[in-house]
Design an enzyme around this catalytic site. Structure first.
Site, PDB file in Angstrom:
ATOM      1  N   GLU A 107       0.802  -1.232   0.000  1.00  0.00           N
ATOM      2  CA  GLU A 107       0.000   0.000   0.000  1.00  0.00           C
ATOM      3  C   GLU A 107       0.828   1.272   0.000  1.00  0.00           C
ATOM      4  O   GLU A 107       0.438   2.273  -0.578  1.00  0.00           O
ATOM      5  CB  GLU A 107      -0.956   0.004   1.204  1.00  0.00           C
ATOM      6  CG  GLU A 107      -2.106  -0.981   1.062  1.00  0.00           C
ATOM      7  CD  GLU A 107      -3.132  -0.804   2.160  1.00  0.00           C
ATOM      8  OE1 GLU A 107      -3.448   0.348   2.505  1.00  0.00           O
ATOM      9  OE2 GLU A 107      -3.625  -1.823   2.678  1.00  0.00           O
TER      10      GLU A 107
ATOM     11  N   ASP B 133      -6.272  -6.665   6.681  1.00  0.00           N
ATOM     12  CA  ASP B 133      -7.575  -6.376   7.287  1.00  0.00           C
ATOM     13  C   ASP B 133      -8.612  -6.253   6.175  1.00  0.00           C
ATOM     14  O   ASP B 133      -8.320  -6.507   5.003  1.00  0.00           O
ATOM     15  CB  ASP B 133      -7.523  -5.101   8.140  1.00  0.00           C
ATOM     16  CG  ASP B 133      -6.993  -3.893   7.377  1.00  0.00           C
ATOM     17  OD1 ASP B 133      -6.999  -3.915   6.126  1.00  0.00           O
ATOM     18  OD2 ASP B 133      -6.570  -2.916   8.022  1.00  0.00           O
TER      19      ASP B 133
ATOM     20  N   GLU C  61     -10.068  -3.638   4.763  1.00  0.00           N
ATOM     21  CA  GLU C  61      -9.730  -2.646   3.733  1.00  0.00           C
ATOM     22  C   GLU C  61      -8.623  -3.175   2.833  1.00  0.00           C
ATOM     23  O   GLU C  61      -8.669  -3.014   1.608  1.00  0.00           O
ATOM     24  CB  GLU C  61      -9.304  -1.326   4.386  1.00  0.00           C
ATOM     25  CG  GLU C  61     -10.418  -0.548   5.047  1.00  0.00           C
ATOM     26  CD  GLU C  61     -11.508  -0.121   4.074  1.00  0.00           C
ATOM     27  OE1 GLU C  61     -11.174   0.312   2.952  1.00  0.00           O
ATOM     28  OE2 GLU C  61     -12.694  -0.216   4.442  1.00  0.00           O
TER      29      GLU C  61
ATOM     30  N   TYR D 184       1.707  -5.119  13.118  1.00  0.00           N
ATOM     31  CA  TYR D 184       0.571  -4.369  12.565  1.00  0.00           C
ATOM     32  C   TYR D 184      -0.209  -3.670  13.675  1.00  0.00           C
ATOM     33  O   TYR D 184      -0.514  -4.272  14.706  1.00  0.00           O
ATOM     34  CB  TYR D 184      -0.343  -5.319  11.796  1.00  0.00           C
ATOM     35  CG  TYR D 184      -1.380  -4.613  10.951  1.00  0.00           C
ATOM     36  CD1 TYR D 184      -1.011  -3.663  10.006  1.00  0.00           C
ATOM     37  CD2 TYR D 184      -2.737  -4.897  11.103  1.00  0.00           C
ATOM     38  CE1 TYR D 184      -1.954  -3.024   9.228  1.00  0.00           C
ATOM     39  CE2 TYR D 184      -3.687  -4.268  10.332  1.00  0.00           C
ATOM     40  CZ  TYR D 184      -3.290  -3.322   9.397  1.00  0.00           C
ATOM     41  OH  TYR D 184      -4.233  -2.686   8.637  1.00  0.00           O
TER      42      TYR D 184
ATOM     43  N   ARG E 261      -3.257  -2.218  13.830  1.00  0.00           N
ATOM     44  CA  ARG E 261      -4.727  -2.209  13.920  1.00  0.00           C
ATOM     45  C   ARG E 261      -5.186  -3.606  14.346  1.00  0.00           C
ATOM     46  O   ARG E 261      -5.312  -4.503  13.518  1.00  0.00           O
ATOM     47  CB  ARG E 261      -5.349  -1.800  12.586  1.00  0.00           C
ATOM     48  CG  ARG E 261      -4.999  -0.367  12.182  1.00  0.00           C
ATOM     49  CD  ARG E 261      -5.697   0.062  10.897  1.00  0.00           C
ATOM     50  NE  ARG E 261      -5.329   1.417  10.537  1.00  0.00           N
ATOM     51  CZ  ARG E 261      -4.324   1.740   9.722  1.00  0.00           C
ATOM     52  NH1 ARG E 261      -3.596   0.773   9.189  1.00  0.00           N
ATOM     53  NH2 ARG E 261      -4.053   3.001   9.450  1.00  0.00           N
TER      54      ARG E 261
END
Length: 725
Positions: free
Chosen positions: A30, A105, A107, A319, A321
């Site tokens: 990303e 996740d 998204e 990570y 989140r």
């Protein structure tokens, strides 16, 4: 013949190995920072590119949901991303394999799903999905060895959330445009958070503080002097409502004999706390470091994606989140190895485990350092100040969670002085245990105080010093980033990835402002909240929002169909929305206020209006005249200056302060916001201040004036007199 076959097989093996060596693999992540870190780990044969987040998404300009076609979303290429998408398609066409490595996740899965669809149009390369919880050489190489297909259920959960939020937001927002003000917006989750903040503000406003006093006294033993607090008077808890009540007790006991009445000792075992989840990290960063939720997540992202440590680029944390406290076995082995070398006496026989919350998705393990050996001292020269502080509390929390318990001993001494019982307590560590690595995370409660060695029946001297102190009962505290995140988590509103965006959205839309780190609803926020709650009580409430999160989890688990979930919500919602559009009265222009100020450009009256960043003055001659000004908050107190105090912002970070309109002729500034009152002692304006001891209070801005405005002060007549003069 056998030798020929063996030679041919050997030749074929060499050829296959040679062809594989020439194969190229495109990895799409990303962010560029993550790409730079991962490319160094994978080496030759791998090209790592960044998608910069979503390349395919819903358009911003319209609803883009086909209601009659099972609520199918109409995706488009995000504006400004077409060039990047073509480059990725070209790279994929020239590759033998494509690995989609977006975040692990919902998204991230949706991003991978969109990329998979658009890349298949241009390449015959094998496209697969990989995921990893930390950016380390071992984790990346292991992920590459175990690619998988896109998880359609995970994609559907993201799709359902996106569609539901779009249906709510793009239907409620036009209602607000029509009834309140153009440019407003509403959302399924942030509107519930706004409701919580507004309800808390109502409690704060309704609270009436009451005065009370406390009393402390100094006692002496030899050369030692210590302070104890009054806890009982005539065998009852003292009700000290006024200064007279305190002075009466002082008068009664000041010549009394002081005797040690009792000494009690108690031991307590303190267990280490679990490692960080997203919400707990945000709360700790707010309370210990003063970071807001957005800043915490931005810095955590940097630590996760990779930081240059010497010659190597290293992802320092896992990570960020997550709602789980689960720890990977490899991480447990590494941290126990570090503890055994550095604090061998604090290593438990077995690894400590912590229960995962019943509502946790448990998709990822806890937030932890990727290498326990990278202590804060080791990495301090490579990180910025804020990066180091956040990394430090993550490291301390994780390492301490696998260390032995601490043991404390508390000594409490009761001292009788006449009819008054004073008490002093102190604690000390018997065994520090996990506190050996706790530094930045330590709180005032962790600091121990010593009590002099005393014996029961011992007579003490008084120093003659008493410390009466006035207090006011504290009402419910306004929410801060830390406390609103805690409540959102407890009530099941949102997910780890949404806590920070919820707060940011409310601030960006001026529905909420920050005051001394507290979240305060604006007048606009209160008005919108009332309309939404009154009109849609079944939607703008915590139970509905939590129920939606549970259903999204069921979609992710492939237990329910996402379209049916949306249909069950939308049909009654749309019917009620149509009714509200007819019955809801318009309050447009309600916040506009005519002022006595005259436009210095055209001579027409100025209007007080509410804009995106708060109230401002605008010429009533608009659109012919575009003159605007800041709203004056107070008269400039500098002698001979006729200017007014207005809100201003510094360059760069844009920190707000308050200065004179006659600047640079007048350089008066205040870092505290003026309120609509003047000091009854000197006539300067009052400001609102805040500290942990007194909470919110008002005081004079004049540095030579000691006036402190309290709730019991009845000085309105004097204030009115100064204003009239």
């Amino acid at each position: 013949m056998a030798d020929t076959k063996k030679s041919a097989a050997k030749s074929k093996t060499k050829k296959t190995a040679k062809s594989r060596a020439k194969e190229s693999t495109l990895v799409i992540v990303e962010s560029p920072a993550k790409a730079a870190t991962i490319e160094k780990y994978l080496g030759t044969g791998y090209t790592v590119k960044a998608s910069m987040g979503h390349l395919i998404d819903l358009p911003k300009s319209r609803l883009a949901i086909k209601i009659d076609d099972n609520f199918q979303p109409e995706y488009i290429t995000v504006r400004g991303r077409a060039k990047l998408l073509k480059e990725l398609q070209k790279d994929a066409k020239n590759s033998d394999h494509v690995l989609l490595a977006s975040d692990p996740d919902r998204e991230g899965e949706a991003i991978a799903w969109h990329l998979n669809n658009v890349l298949h149009e241009k390449t015959s390369a094998d496209i697969q999905r990989i995921e990893f919880n930390e950016i380390t050489p071992g984790a990346i190489k292991e992920a590459v060895k175990h690619p998988r297909q896109i998880n359609e259920a995970l994609v559907n959960a993201q799709k359902a959330r996106r569609v539901l939020d779009r249906l709510v937001g793009y239907n409620l927002s036009p209602l607000l445009w029509e009834k309140v003000k153009n440019g407003l917006s509403a959302g399924r989750v942030q509107s519930v958070a706004l409701r919580l903040i507004c309800e808390r503000e109502k409690e704060v406003e309704d609270f009436i503080p009451e005065e009370y006093w406390t009393l402390e006294a100094d006692f002496v033993k030899g050369k030692s002097k210590f302070t104890a607090q009054l806890v009982l008077y005539k065998n009852e808890k003292p009700l000290l409502k006024t200064e007279e009540d305190v002075n009466k007790i002082i008068g009664d006991i000041q010549n009394s004999k002081c005797e040690v009445l009792d000494i009690k000792e108690s031991e307590k075992t303190v267990r280490p706390k679990p490692p960080f989840t997203t919400s707990k990290m945000q709360q700790a960063a707010a309370n210990r470091l003063g970071f807001n939720a957005r800043k915490t997540m931005q810095i955590a992202q940097q630590l996760y994606e990779g930081v240059q440590i010497g010659k190597n680029r290293v992802g320092l944390i896992t990570y960020m989140r997550t709602d789980s406290v689960r720890i990977a076995q490899s991480a447990l082995d590494e941290v126990r190895d570090w503890i055994s070398k550095n604090h061998p006496d604090c290593l438990p026989e077995k690894p400590l485990s912590y229960a995962v919350g019943k509502d946790a998705q448990d998709a990822h393990e806890c937030i932890r350092p990727t290498y326990p050996s990278y202590t804060p001292d080791y990495v301090k020269d490579y990180l910025s100040r804020d990066q180091l502080r956040l990394y430090t509390i993550i490291w301390e929390k994780f390492v301490s969670c696998q260390m032995s318990n601490a043991k404390t001993k508390t000594t409490s001494v009761d001292i009788m002085a006449g009819d008054a019982l004073f008490r002093v307590s102190g604690s000390k560590f018997m065994e520090k245990g996990f506190y050996n690595v706790i530094k930045l995370l330590s709180s005032k409660e962790d600091v121990t105080a010593s009590v002099p060695s005393l014996k029961k029946g011992e007579i003490l001297d008084k120093s003659g010093k008493f410390y009466p102190e006035q207090h006011f009962t504290q009402g419910p505290a306004r929410y801060t980033d830390a406390s609103i995140v805690r409540v959102l988590e407890e009530k099941g509103i949102g997910r780890p990835s949404t806590y920070a965006p919820i707060i940011s959205t409310l601030l960006d839309r001026y529905y909420v402002t920050r005051s001394n780190r507290q979240l305060v609803p604006s007048l606009l926020g209160k008005m919108i909240c009332k309309i939404l709650v009154d009109s849609f009580p079944d939607v703008i409430n915590e139970h509905f929002t939590a129920d939606v999160e549970n259903k999204l989890d069921e979609v992710e688990q492939d237990k329910i169909v996402w379209n049916e979930m949306i249909r069950d919500f939308y049909n009654p919602f749309k019917k009620h929305l149509d009714e509200v559009e007819i019955t809801q009265e318009s309050v447009k222009g309600f916040l506009d206020e005519r002022t006595e100020k005259i436009c210095d450009k055209c001579g027409k009256p100025m209007m007080k209006k509410l804009g995106r960043f708060g109230f401002f003055l605008a010429c009533s001659g608009f659109p012919e005249c575009h003159n605007t000004k800041s709203v004056p908050l107070a008269k400039c107190p500098v002698k001979g200056c006729d200017g007014e105090i207005v809100a201003r912002k510094t360059k760069g970070r844009g920190k707000e302060f308050y200065g004179c309109t006659n600047y640079p002729k007048c350089s008066f500034i205040s870092h505290f916001k003026p309120i609509d009152q003047v000091c009854p002692k000197c006539g300067w304006f009052l400001v609102e201040k805040f500290d942990k001891k007194n909470g919110n209070y008002k005081s004079c801005i004049n540095p030579e004036c000691d006036y402190l405005h309290s709730a019991d002060d009845d000085s309105q007549e004097l204030t009115d007199q100064i204003l009239s003069e």
